[in-house]
Design a protein around this motif. Structure first.
Motif, PDB file in Angstrom:
ATOM      1  N   GLY A   1     -24.324 -22.674  36.218  1.00 44.51           N
ATOM      2  CA  GLY A   1     -25.670 -22.253  36.587  1.00 44.51           C
ATOM      3  C   GLY A   1     -25.918 -20.779  36.335  1.00 44.51           C
ATOM      4  O   GLY A   1     -26.882 -20.407  35.636  1.00 44.51           O
ATOM      5  N   PRO A   2     -25.086 -19.882  36.868  1.00 46.34           N
ATOM      6  CA  PRO A   2     -25.261 -18.467  36.574  1.00 46.34           C
ATOM      7  C   PRO A   2     -25.142 -18.145  35.088  1.00 46.34           C
ATOM      8  O   PRO A   2     -25.793 -17.214  34.597  1.00 46.34           O
ATOM      9  N   SER A   3     -24.333 -18.904  34.361  1.00 48.21           N
ATOM     10  CA  SER A   3     -24.204 -18.666  32.921  1.00 48.21           C
ATOM     11  C   SER A   3     -25.512 -18.969  32.204  1.00 48.21           C
ATOM     12  O   SER A   3     -25.929 -18.229  31.301  1.00 48.21           O
ATOM     13  N   ILE A   4     -26.178 -20.059  32.597  1.00 49.46           N
ATOM     14  CA  ILE A   4     -27.464 -20.405  31.989  1.00 49.46           C
ATOM     15  C   ILE A   4     -28.486 -19.305  32.228  1.00 49.46           C
ATOM     16  O   ILE A   4     -29.199 -18.867  31.309  1.00 49.46           O
ATOM     17  N   VAL A   5     -28.547 -18.819  33.463  1.00 48.36           N
ATOM     18  CA  VAL A   5     -29.522 -17.773  33.800  1.00 48.36           C
ATOM     19  C   VAL A   5     -29.162 -16.465  33.095  1.00 48.36           C
ATOM     20  O   VAL A   5     -30.051 -15.727  32.639  1.00 48.36           O
ATOM     21  N   SER A   6     -27.889 -16.150  32.977  1.00 51.25           N
ATOM     22  CA  SER A   6     -27.467 -14.925  32.291  1.00 51.25           C
ATOM     23  C   SER A   6     -27.861 -14.955  30.818  1.00 51.25           C
ATOM     24  O   SER A   6     -28.322 -13.948  30.262  1.00 51.25           O
ATOM     25  N   ILE A   7     -27.688 -16.110  30.183  1.00 52.93           N
ATOM     26  CA  ILE A   7     -28.099 -16.233  28.784  1.00 52.93           C
ATOM     27  C   ILE A   7     -29.613 -16.108  28.661  1.00 52.93           C
ATOM     28  O   ILE A   7     -30.123 -15.467  27.728  1.00 52.93           O
ATOM     29  N   ALA A   8     -30.335 -16.705  29.605  1.00 56.03           N
ATOM     30  CA  ALA A   8     -31.793 -16.564  29.593  1.00 56.03           C
ATOM     31  C   ALA A   8     -32.206 -15.104  29.728  1.00 56.03           C
ATOM     32  O   ALA A   8     -33.135 -14.640  29.051  1.00 56.03           O
ATOM     33  N   PHE A   9     -31.497 -14.365  30.586  1.00 54.82           N
ATOM     34  CA  PHE A   9     -31.792 -12.947  30.737  1.00 54.82           C
ATOM     35  C   PHE A   9     -31.514 -12.192  29.437  1.00 54.82           C
ATOM     36  O   PHE A   9     -32.256 -11.274  29.068  1.00 54.82           O
TER      37      PHE A   9
END
Length: 263
Positions: A241-249
């Motif tokens: 989950g945090p990886s998905i958001v980090s890539i989005a950022f």
């Protein structure tokens, strides 16, 4: 079978949530509803705890409480309470109540980290079916009400002049938001679903001249981030989950660096 692979189920779950969150996130950006989505998402933890307490489906508990929270916030805002104040109070209070309720459940253990930050690798076939049903419901609702929602977003007076009830359209958005939160709690968690709504839409905004293109590009960006997050987390051993958001950022930062050149 194809769905027997946990990696395939995780990727499909991420794609389903991103497909619904992208277009809905555009309305979150246009209406400046970022804190509203956070308050709704935080309330879903209380729904999870109550669902476990009464042995009900977690998805249903999260959906019902998220919807009730969104309706309560909308009602209080309409009665004159400052929106930023009520959103701040309800967001933190709902999260605290959910955590307290979970800690008081006798002989029941809840994976709070999984619900707070997502546990996409444990998605079952039933979870996957719920995610895609929810995503298709949200996509259908937005397609059905697209013109009216855009008019209401431009202004309440304009929508009334066009014969559209802005409160009714706000209710449709509230329902769609609650469904996305309930679907996304297993994918990116209650604390990060707001980011999946906001960041792809904000990333797409500088590159689109029409609302329809922005919605489509936001959905595409979200789906790419979901796929990269699932695959990348396996290689670097990070939470999905945090990886998905980090890539989005990362995409958001690149869009801000690139957009001045487009202008």
């Amino acid at each position: 079978m194809l769905l027997d692979s946990f990696l395939i189920r995780a990727a499909l779950a991420g794609l389903g949530v991103a497909l619904a969150a992208g277009p809905l996130g555009c309305f979150v950006v246009w209406r400046r509803m970022a804190y509203f989505s956070d308050a709704t998402a935080h309330a879903s933890i209380l729904g999870v705890a109550l669902a476990v307490a009464v042995d009900a489906p977690v998805f249903g508990g999260a959906l019902v409480v998220a919807l009730l929270m969104a309706l309560a916030v909308s009602t209080l805002a309409d009665r004159g309470t400052a929106s930023d104040t009520i959103l701040g109070v309800t967001a933190h209070a709902a999260l605290a109540l959910g955590l307290v309720t979970a800690s008081l459940l006798p002989n029941v253990r809840i994976d709070l980290m999984g619900y707070l930050f997502g546990d996409i690798l444990s998605v079952t076939k039933a979870d996957l079916a719920l995610v895609w049903i929810g995503a298709l419901v949200v996509a259908g609702l937005l397609t059905w009400r697209w013109s009216a929602l855009l008019t209401a977003t431009l202004g309440a007076d304009l929508s009334r002049a066009a014969g559209i009830d802005p409160k009714r359209e706000q209710l449709f958005l509230t329902i769609a938001l609650a469904v996305v939160v309930a679907c996304g709690i297993k994918v990116v968690g209650a604390l990060l679903i707001g980011a999946l709504l906001l960041i792809p839409a904000a990333t797409a905004r500088p590159f689109c001249r029409t609302p329809e293109r922005m919605a489509g590009l936001a959905a595409l960006i979200g789906m790419v981030c979901a796929a990269l997050g699932v695959v990348g987390s396996l290689y670097v051993d990070t939470p999905v989950g945090p990886s998905i958001v980090s890539i989005a950022f990362g995409f958001f930062v690149l869009s801000r660096l690139w957009s001045p050149r487009l202008r």
